[in-house]
Design an enzyme around this catalytic site. Sequence first.
Site, short mmCIF file in Angstrom:
data_model
loop_
_atom_site.label_atom_id
_atom_site.label_comp_id
_atom_site.label_asym_id
_atom_site.label_seq_id
_atom_site.Cartn_x
_atom_site.Cartn_y
_atom_site.Cartn_z
N SER A 11 0.90 -1.02 0.12
CA SER A 11 0.29 0.29 0.24
C SER A 11 0.87 1.50 -0.10
O SER A 11 1.93 1.39 0.43
CB SER A 11 -0.78 -0.40 1.27
OG SER A 11 0.20 0.20 2.40
N ASP A 43 4.59 -9.89 9.62
CA ASP A 43 4.81 -8.63 10.83
C ASP A 43 5.93 -8.21 10.70
O ASP A 43 6.95 -8.75 11.26
CB ASP A 43 4.23 -9.78 11.55
CG ASP A 43 3.75 -8.43 13.08
OD1 ASP A 43 4.05 -7.24 12.42
OD2 ASP A 43 3.13 -9.05 13.84
N TYR A 134 4.98 8.62 16.60
CA TYR A 134 4.51 8.63 15.47
C TYR A 134 6.51 10.03 15.23
O TYR A 134 7.79 8.95 14.13
CB TYR A 134 4.08 9.39 13.81
CG TYR A 134 4.78 9.04 13.47
CD1 TYR A 134 4.12 8.25 12.32
CD2 TYR A 134 5.01 9.76 11.78
CE1 TYR A 134 4.77 7.95 10.54
CE2 TYR A 134 5.33 10.20 10.74
CZ TYR A 134 4.74 9.52 10.19
OH TYR A 134 5.14 8.95 8.84
N LYS A 138 10.07 7.75 13.24
CA LYS A 138 11.04 8.92 12.41
C LYS A 138 12.15 9.59 12.22
O LYS A 138 12.95 9.28 11.86
CB LYS A 138 9.90 9.40 11.86
CG LYS A 138 9.18 9.35 10.54
CD LYS A 138 9.42 7.71 10.36
CE LYS A 138 7.91 7.14 9.20
NZ LYS A 138 8.12 5.75 8.41
N THR A 168 -1.87 9.07 0.09
CA THR A 168 -2.23 7.80 0.48
C THR A 168 -3.63 7.27 1.33
O THR A 168 -4.13 8.79 1.77
CB THR A 168 -1.23 6.31 0.72
OG1 THR A 168 -0.68 7.41 2.05
CG2 THR A 168 0.29 7.10 0.43
#
Length: 222
Positions: A11, A43, A134, A138, A168
Amino acid sequence: MRTVLVSGGASGLGAAIVQRLGGDAVSLDLRPPASGCDHELVDLADADAVEAAVGRVLARRGSIDAVVTAAGTDACGSLAEVPRERWEHVIAVNLLGTVAVVRAALPELERRRGRVVTVASTLGLRALPDATAYCASKFGVVGFTRALSVELAGRVGVTLLVPGGMRTAFFDGREERYRPSPDAQLNDPDSVAAAVAFALSQPAGCELRELVITPSLEPSWP
């Protein structure tokens, strides 16, 4: 034919990279890629499963020439609101999953003098509220990649990709306040995939160390 492992290849940016690389790509993801390309269901938060999947790819394809770590997930909300399991899952996929894929492929990458492209984010360089998981993941990818490029200098090419917002499904299912506005300018993931292909095309010994690619009106850059 090359073999390029693409984590998160089912994806988003990963799927765009798989599409651009064609038969060279092998997707590593929980779901099979719509393109029907070679893939392993795995996974990415499970380092042992990642190692086994990479081993199966090597046995099947005979070599691994490059790795692109495009898998990513998020858990929006304040630190107090996000359940511990969800918060830690973001770290497991985005940071530890990146490390697991690179580590598993590293002996073959060194043998082939291959390449690694890690996918961070503009939020790996600039922090926002309600994005602690997040940003932590990152920022970690940025630090990991910069250190890796020094560690592997002269043996494996390492590129840090820092993309801004893309069109996306990454934002699907979020509360409205955590989605881009309807008029937000977002990059086509295929444009970012083209940058990845460019990084992978560099000859041995020529290093594209860091690449920032954002919409011209990206609010999180600089």
